[in-house]
Write a protein that holds these residues in place. Structure first.
Motif, PDB file in Angstrom:
ATOM      1  N   VAL A 147      17.403   1.846  -3.351  1.00 37.32           N
ATOM      2  CA  VAL A 147      16.240   0.851  -3.983  1.00 37.32           C
ATOM      3  C   VAL A 147      17.477  -0.882  -4.436  1.00 37.32           C
ATOM      4  O   VAL A 147      16.321  -1.972  -3.890  1.00 37.32           O
ATOM      5  N   GLY A 148      18.471  -1.211  -4.683  1.00 36.65           N
ATOM      6  CA  GLY A 148      18.982  -1.887  -4.264  1.00 36.65           C
ATOM      7  C   GLY A 148      18.896  -3.384  -2.912  1.00 36.65           C
ATOM      8  O   GLY A 148      19.196  -3.935  -3.103  1.00 36.65           O
ATOM      9  N   ARG A 149      19.179  -1.957  -1.831  1.00 35.50           N
ATOM     10  CA  ARG A 149      19.595  -2.240  -0.502  1.00 35.50           C
ATOM     11  C   ARG A 149      18.587  -2.850  -0.361  1.00 35.50           C
ATOM     12  O   ARG A 149      18.020  -4.177   0.636  1.00 35.50           O
ATOM     13  N   ARG A 150      17.131  -2.756  -0.401  1.00 33.12           N
ATOM     14  CA  ARG A 150      15.735  -2.705  -0.397  1.00 33.12           C
ATOM     15  C   ARG A 150      15.261  -4.144  -0.353  1.00 33.12           C
ATOM     16  O   ARG A 150      14.827  -5.185  -0.065  1.00 33.12           O
ATOM     17  N   ILE A 151      16.008  -4.105  -2.309  1.00 32.74           N
ATOM     18  CA  ILE A 151      15.835  -5.297  -2.927  1.00 32.74           C
ATOM     19  C   ILE A 151      16.596  -6.673  -2.222  1.00 32.74           C
ATOM     20  O   ILE A 151      16.343  -7.748  -1.711  1.00 32.74           O
ATOM     21  N   GLY A 152      18.085  -6.156  -1.644  1.00 37.31           N
ATOM     22  CA  GLY A 152      18.631  -7.228  -1.233  1.00 37.31           C
ATOM     23  C   GLY A 152      18.578  -7.572   0.276  1.00 37.31           C
ATOM     24  O   GLY A 152      18.506  -8.863   0.334  1.00 37.31           O
ATOM     25  N   VAL A 153      17.597  -6.635   0.945  1.00 31.60           N
ATOM     26  CA  VAL A 153      16.967  -7.226   2.003  1.00 31.60           C
ATOM     27  C   VAL A 153      16.523  -8.274   1.789  1.00 31.60           C
ATOM     28  O   VAL A 153      15.750  -8.854   2.837  1.00 31.60           O
ATOM     29  N   GLY A 154      15.015  -7.527   1.276  1.00 31.05           N
ATOM     30  CA  GLY A 154      13.906  -8.688   0.958  1.00 31.05           C
ATOM     31  C   GLY A 154      14.700 -10.008   0.316  1.00 31.05           C
ATOM     32  O   GLY A 154      14.399 -10.817   1.125  1.00 31.05           O
ATOM     33  N   LEU A 155      15.882 -10.250  -0.783  1.00 31.50           N
ATOM     34  CA  LEU A 155      15.925 -11.880  -1.038  1.00 31.50           C
ATOM     35  C   LEU A 155      16.739 -12.110  -0.007  1.00 31.50           C
ATOM     36  O   LEU A 155      16.741 -13.615   0.422  1.00 31.50           O
ATOM     37  N   PRO A 158      25.499  -9.748  -3.008  1.00 31.49           N
ATOM     38  CA  PRO A 158      24.629  -9.122  -2.857  1.00 31.49           C
ATOM     39  C   PRO A 158      24.168  -9.082  -1.159  1.00 31.49           C
ATOM     40  O   PRO A 158      23.215  -8.385  -0.373  1.00 31.49           O
ATOM     41  N   MET A 159      24.819 -10.376  -0.345  1.00 32.93           N
ATOM     42  CA  MET A 159      24.759 -10.283   0.803  1.00 32.93           C
ATOM     43  C   MET A 159      24.566  -9.055   1.591  1.00 32.93           C
ATOM     44  O   MET A 159      24.506  -8.853   2.636  1.00 32.93           O
ATOM     45  N   VAL A 160      25.814  -8.390   1.096  1.00 26.83           N
ATOM     46  CA  VAL A 160      26.543  -7.480   1.717  1.00 26.83           C
ATOM     47  C   VAL A 160      25.395  -6.539   1.549  1.00 26.83           C
ATOM     48  O   VAL A 160      25.322  -5.852   2.291  1.00 26.83           O
ATOM     49  N   MET A 161      24.652  -5.870   0.221  1.00 23.25           N
ATOM     50  CA  MET A 161      24.117  -5.138   0.081  1.00 23.25           C
ATOM     51  C   MET A 161      23.002  -5.159   0.665  1.00 23.25           C
ATOM     52  O   MET A 161      22.316  -4.359   1.128  1.00 23.25           O
ATOM     53  N   GLY A 162      22.715  -6.204   1.078  1.00 24.03           N
ATOM     54  CA  GLY A 162      21.246  -6.564   1.933  1.00 24.03           C
ATOM     55  C   GLY A 162      21.433  -6.482   3.226  1.00 24.03           C
ATOM     56  O   GLY A 162      20.164  -5.761   4.082  1.00 24.03           O
ATOM     57  N   VAL A 163      22.418  -6.633   3.612  1.00 21.62           N
ATOM     58  CA  VAL A 163      22.561  -6.341   5.083  1.00 21.62           C
ATOM     59  C   VAL A 163      22.863  -5.118   6.086  1.00 21.62           C
ATOM     60  O   VAL A 163      22.927  -4.681   6.969  1.00 21.62           O
ATOM     61  N   ALA A 164      24.015  -4.623   4.735  1.00 17.68           N
ATOM     62  CA  ALA A 164      24.579  -3.639   5.156  1.00 17.68           C
ATOM     63  C   ALA A 164      24.009  -2.450   6.041  1.00 17.68           C
ATOM     64  O   ALA A 164      22.828  -2.001   5.570  1.00 17.68           O
ATOM     65  N   PRO A 165      24.046  -1.568   6.731  1.00 15.81           N
ATOM     66  CA  PRO A 165      23.528  -0.625   7.034  1.00 15.81           C
ATOM     67  C   PRO A 165      23.389   0.872   5.935  1.00 15.81           C
ATOM     68  O   PRO A 165      22.646   1.753   6.137  1.00 15.81           O
ATOM     69  N   ARG A 166      23.997   0.552   4.974  1.00 12.34           N
ATOM     70  CA  ARG A 166      24.370   1.914   4.323  1.00 12.34           C
ATOM     71  C   ARG A 166      23.940   1.279   2.965  1.00 12.34           C
ATOM     72  O   ARG A 166      24.669  -0.049   2.490  1.00 12.34           O
ATOM     73  N   PRO A 167      23.357   2.080   1.633  1.00 12.27           N
ATOM     74  CA  PRO A 167      23.437   1.702   0.239  1.00 12.27           C
ATOM     75  C   PRO A 167      25.045   1.239  -0.570  1.00 12.27           C
ATOM     76  O   PRO A 167      25.453   2.351  -0.225  1.00 12.27           O
ATOM     77  N   THR A 168      25.131   0.612  -0.849  1.00 14.95           N
ATOM     78  CA  THR A 168      26.631   0.204  -2.049  1.00 14.95           C
ATOM     79  C   THR A 168      26.892   0.269  -3.126  1.00 14.95           C
ATOM     80  O   THR A 168      25.777  -0.617  -3.270  1.00 14.95           O
ATOM     81  N   HIS A 169      27.252   0.750  -3.609  1.00 16.09           N
ATOM     82  CA  HIS A 169      28.097   0.769  -4.855  1.00 16.09           C
ATOM     83  C   HIS A 169      28.754  -1.026  -5.563  1.00 16.09           C
ATOM     84  O   HIS A 169      30.539   0.099  -4.891  1.00 16.09           O
ATOM     85  N   PHE A 170      28.763  -1.039  -5.646  1.00 15.35           N
ATOM     86  CA  PHE A 170      30.245  -1.854  -5.617  1.00 15.35           C
ATOM     87  C   PHE A 170      30.568  -1.579  -7.201  1.00 15.35           C
ATOM     88  O   PHE A 170      30.031  -2.250  -8.116  1.00 15.35           O
ATOM     89  N   LEU A 171      31.763  -2.317  -7.346  1.00 15.62           N
ATOM     90  CA  LEU A 171      32.098  -2.420  -8.340  1.00 15.62           C
ATOM     91  C   LEU A 171      32.226  -4.472  -9.030  1.00 15.62           C
ATOM     92  O   LEU A 171      32.868  -5.115  -8.699  1.00 15.62           O
TER      93      LEU A 171
END
Length: 215
Positions: A12-20, A54-67
């Motif tokens: 879900v975070g990845r999809r939000i990131g893509v849009g933003l 957030p930029m990496v979350m939005g453009v990465a090909p896989r969902p990411t869990h950041f520390l």
């Protein structure tokens, strides 16, 4: 056993990131094909600006869990960041819960995002904290270096703390590499040696990314 960060939440975070990210700026993504399609992976991201994660979350090909430092989990951001599968970490102590969550993400075959410099700086990987080496050696997950370039070129006109709207931000994914020496050792000496190897790889990737993008 504490509940692990949600893989569904990270998607879900990845999809939000893509849009933003694509809505506000013009990301140019290079090398995303290098990211392994499955299995545990650690993204080692340079950190020069607040939008880098957030930029990496939005453009990465896989969902990411950041520390992410616990100071970011304030007010409504706390349930939101936890809801999208991010990992809260207390940088002032050995945060056992964060370590368990991070290793749990990798054990489940997920992607863990780390800013190895520990805090926002020049974004040049000059000073690495040992956490990245620990997670890489302990889990055996390959590290993918990620360079975010252009987020600090100049401040925006409307919001000084953000890059200008519709400006180009480059995200360059590098070749995956193993941090350990293959022995599986987790001694202080082994982690120090791994940190040295990691720093060399990340610095080389950043240099190549700057050459490739002209930044």
């Amino acid at each position: 056993m504490t509940e692990l960060p949600s893989a569904r939440g990270a998607e879900v975070g990845r999809r939000i990131g893509v849009g933003l990210m694509y809505g506000l700026w013009r990301p140019r993504v290079l090398g995303a094909w290098r990211v392994p399609a499955s299995g545990p992976v650690i993204f080692a991201v340079n950190h020069a600006h607040n939008i880098d994660g957030p930029m990496v979350m939005g453009v990465a090909p896989r969902p990411t869990h950041f520390l992410i430092k616990k100071e970011a989990f304030i007010g409504p951001l706390d349930p939101f960041l936890l809801g999208i599968g991010q990992v809260k970490v207390d940088r002032d102590t050995t945060d056992r819960t964060a370590i368990t969550h991070a290793l749990g993400v990798l054990a489940a075959g997920g992607v863990l995002g780390i800013f190895p410099e520990g805090t926002r700086g020049e974004g040049d990987f000059a000073s690495l904290r040992a956490g990245l080496a620990y997670f890489a050696v302990r889990s055996g997950a390959p590290i993918v270096p990620v360079a975010v370039l252009g987020s600090t070129d100049k401040p925006g006109r409307l919001i000084k703390a953000l890059p200008p709207l519709r400006s180009r931000v480059d995200v360059v994914f590098g070749e995956p590499f193993e941090a350990g020496d293959g022995s599986g050792r987790r001694t202080r000496k082994a982690l120090d040696e791994a940190t040295g190897r990691i720093q060399k790889q990340l610095a080389t990737h950043l240099e190549n990314a700057r050459r490739l993008t002209g930044r």
